[in-house]
Enzyme design. Sequence first.
Site, PDB file in Angstrom:
ATOM      1  N   GLY A  12      41.929  39.103  49.066  1.00  0.00           N
ATOM      2  CA  GLY A  12      40.934  39.224  47.823  1.00  0.00           C
ATOM      3  C   GLY A  12      41.249  37.892  47.048  1.00  0.00           C
ATOM      4  O   GLY A  12      40.989  37.758  46.031  1.00  0.00           O
ATOM      5  N   GLY A  15      38.758  36.403  44.618  1.00  0.00           N
ATOM      6  CA  GLY A  15      38.499  37.290  43.216  1.00  0.00           C
ATOM      7  C   GLY A  15      39.201  36.757  41.916  1.00  0.00           C
ATOM      8  O   GLY A  15      39.690  35.638  42.295  1.00  0.00           O
ATOM      9  N   ILE A  17      41.919  38.100  40.126  1.00  0.00           N
ATOM     10  CA  ILE A  17      43.458  38.103  40.343  1.00  0.00           C
ATOM     11  C   ILE A  17      43.901  37.082  41.445  1.00  0.00           C
ATOM     12  O   ILE A  17      44.827  36.346  41.112  1.00  0.00           O
ATOM     13  CB  ILE A  17      43.883  39.400  40.311  1.00  0.00           C
ATOM     14  CG1 ILE A  17      43.579  40.457  39.226  1.00  0.00           C
ATOM     15  CG2 ILE A  17      45.446  39.378  40.645  1.00  0.00           C
ATOM     16  CD1 ILE A  17      44.035  41.691  39.749  1.00  0.00           C
ATOM     17  N   ARG A  93      35.616  51.155  42.459  1.00  0.00           N
ATOM     18  CA  ARG A  93      34.642  52.586  42.358  1.00  0.00           C
ATOM     19  C   ARG A  93      33.441  52.043  42.005  1.00  0.00           C
ATOM     20  O   ARG A  93      33.179  51.519  40.770  1.00  0.00           O
ATOM     21  CB  ARG A  93      35.353  53.305  41.259  1.00  0.00           C
ATOM     22  CG  ARG A  93      34.589  54.842  41.257  1.00  0.00           C
ATOM     23  CD  ARG A  93      35.184  55.459  40.268  1.00  0.00           C
ATOM     24  NE  ARG A  93      36.551  56.188  40.601  1.00  0.00           N
ATOM     25  CZ  ARG A  93      36.885  57.476  40.865  1.00  0.00           C
ATOM     26  NH1 ARG A  93      35.984  58.061  41.028  1.00  0.00           N
ATOM     27  NH2 ARG A  93      38.276  57.831  40.944  1.00  0.00           N
ATOM     28  N   ARG A  99      35.871  60.314  43.794  1.00  0.00           N
ATOM     29  CA  ARG A  99      37.561  59.931  44.330  1.00  0.00           C
ATOM     30  C   ARG A  99      37.722  59.919  45.800  1.00  0.00           C
ATOM     31  O   ARG A  99      38.328  59.033  46.141  1.00  0.00           O
ATOM     32  CB  ARG A  99      38.373  60.862  43.674  1.00  0.00           C
ATOM     33  CG  ARG A  99      39.832  60.113  43.489  1.00  0.00           C
ATOM     34  CD  ARG A  99      40.903  61.117  43.157  1.00  0.00           C
ATOM     35  NE  ARG A  99      40.910  62.338  43.722  1.00  0.00           N
ATOM     36  CZ  ARG A  99      42.094  63.224  43.746  1.00  0.00           C
ATOM     37  NH1 ARG A  99      43.019  63.035  42.912  1.00  0.00           N
ATOM     38  NH2 ARG A  99      41.937  64.209  44.416  1.00  0.00           N
ATOM     39  N   GLN A 113      44.666  46.617  57.499  1.00  0.00           N
ATOM     40  CA  GLN A 113      45.378  45.659  57.063  1.00  0.00           C
ATOM     41  C   GLN A 113      46.949  45.930  57.485  1.00  0.00           C
ATOM     42  O   GLN A 113      47.623  44.894  57.637  1.00  0.00           O
ATOM     43  CB  GLN A 113      45.314  45.203  55.644  1.00  0.00           C
ATOM     44  CG  GLN A 113      43.855  44.544  55.415  1.00  0.00           C
ATOM     45  CD  GLN A 113      43.878  44.116  53.866  1.00  0.00           C
ATOM     46  OE1 GLN A 113      44.716  44.495  52.930  1.00  0.00           O
ATOM     47  NE2 GLN A 113      42.588  43.564  53.458  1.00  0.00           N
ATOM     48  N   GLY A 131      45.668  46.289  44.797  1.00  0.00           N
ATOM     49  CA  GLY A 131      44.461  46.744  44.567  1.00  0.00           C
ATOM     50  C   GLY A 131      44.364  48.171  44.520  1.00  0.00           C
ATOM     51  O   GLY A 131      45.340  48.787  45.204  1.00  0.00           O
ATOM     52  N   ASP A 161      52.441  47.525  34.030  1.00  0.00           N
ATOM     53  CA  ASP A 161      52.518  48.803  33.029  1.00  0.00           C
ATOM     54  C   ASP A 161      53.814  48.597  32.363  1.00  0.00           C
ATOM     55  O   ASP A 161      53.876  48.630  31.155  1.00  0.00           O
ATOM     56  CB  ASP A 161      52.493  50.121  33.860  1.00  0.00           C
ATOM     57  CG  ASP A 161      51.188  50.063  34.742  1.00  0.00           C
ATOM     58  OD1 ASP A 161      50.184  50.081  34.098  1.00  0.00           O
ATOM     59  OD2 ASP A 161      51.147  50.047  35.923  1.00  0.00           O
ATOM     60  N   HIS A 189      50.212  54.448  39.053  1.00  0.00           N
ATOM     61  CA  HIS A 189      49.483  53.445  38.442  1.00  0.00           C
ATOM     62  C   HIS A 189      48.196  54.132  37.858  1.00  0.00           C
ATOM     63  O   HIS A 189      46.992  53.636  38.499  1.00  0.00           O
ATOM     64  CB  HIS A 189      49.333  52.058  39.142  1.00  0.00           C
ATOM     65  CG  HIS A 189      48.480  51.092  38.449  1.00  0.00           C
ATOM     66  ND1 HIS A 189      48.877  50.527  37.169  1.00  0.00           N
ATOM     67  CD2 HIS A 189      47.286  50.639  38.709  1.00  0.00           C
ATOM     68  CE1 HIS A 189      48.159  49.713  36.643  1.00  0.00           C
ATOM     69  NE2 HIS A 189      46.960  49.839  37.860  1.00  0.00           N
TER      70      HIS A 189
END
Length: 337
Positions: A12, A15, A17, A93, A99, A113, A131, A161, A189
């Site tokens: 990623g 993207g 991040i 999402r 979910r 992966q 992710g 967090d 998380h």
Amino acid sequence: MEKIPTTVTITGAGGQIGYALLFRIAAGAMLGADQPVRLRLLEIPAGVRAAEGAALELQDCAFELLRGVEVTDDPLTAFNGCNIALLVGARPRGPGMERADLLAANAGIFGPQGKALAAAAASDVRAVVVGNPANTNALIAASAAAPEIPADRFSALTRLDHNRAVGLIAATLNVRPDDIADVTIWGNHSATQFADTTHATVRGESVDAALARHFGSEQAAMRWLDNDFIPRVAKRGAEIIEVRGSSSVASAANATIAHVRDEQLGMSHGWTSAAVLSQGEYDVPEGIVCSFPVTSNGNGYRIVENLSLTDRQRARLRTSVEELSAERDAVRDLGVL
Ligand code: NAX
């Protein structure tokens, strides 16, 4: 003599991040100012151009430690010889997505992966999943990479967090963040996680005692912890979206770098938080990737054991673990584990 370069794969990488991570890693913030790095940027085809653009900018920085950048959409190429994998790319999402759909879509990413890591990575590889849903994605990747890669080489990020909790206590008590030690994030998380100050200290004094003085009584401090601190840390991601108009990016990249730095280089004192595979610690069922207090001697994270938890704290942890168990069961039902 120059150290052998470390190969770091970022998924990623095109993207948000990814963009915040690459330049700090290349500058030495993650592995130290004397550790050369080779970067592998994995993207899906739609993200390759963005990653290539970041690679051009990396070249334009002329970083002393950077020994090469490769952009690819092939996991086997990306993980070839990889020492550290930062698994950032995930399926968000979408509107109307249940979910179970989200878990299935991400199983379709983290399963392959994990297999590619097992087939191509260096024998000392460690992987951190950023992710979302990060804990369960880490479980999927670890399970797909077994038995070639031991499961304890996989972790999921709850350091953001943790840092949010430290930052909020420091701001409340008007002290420096590095005055505070031994805060814990327990669980998933997600909004069910629970930030725990019971064992935390500020300049050696109990944080809870310092909060009682600050708020005028133990009861007032307890009310602040229950009604403000714990929910605010758990929902900080939503608060950032509300205020900034976009999700946490620089703070997430910063936490990822701190997570890997402590895991690889070791910690001098105290503990931090990371989601790692449970072996039954604190009554968390075996085989769940759960956030715990952890230390590191530079050879991976170890759970800090035998801390006392009150009944209320155990109940909070149980709620988050029930959510993690439900995610694990849903993935199992898909035949992924
Ligand atoms: P972006 O949408 O900006 O970037 C994600 C990138 O991943 C995209 O460029 C996409 O093309 C790529 N990608 C998707 N599937 C891929 C695959 N199979 N292989 C390689 N690349 C793939 O999201 P960003 O803001 O960078 O966030 C990335 C992830 O971090 C999200 O799942 C997000 O929910 C999660 N977060 C986790 C946090 C944590 O503390 N654990 C906090 C921050 C963040 O919310």
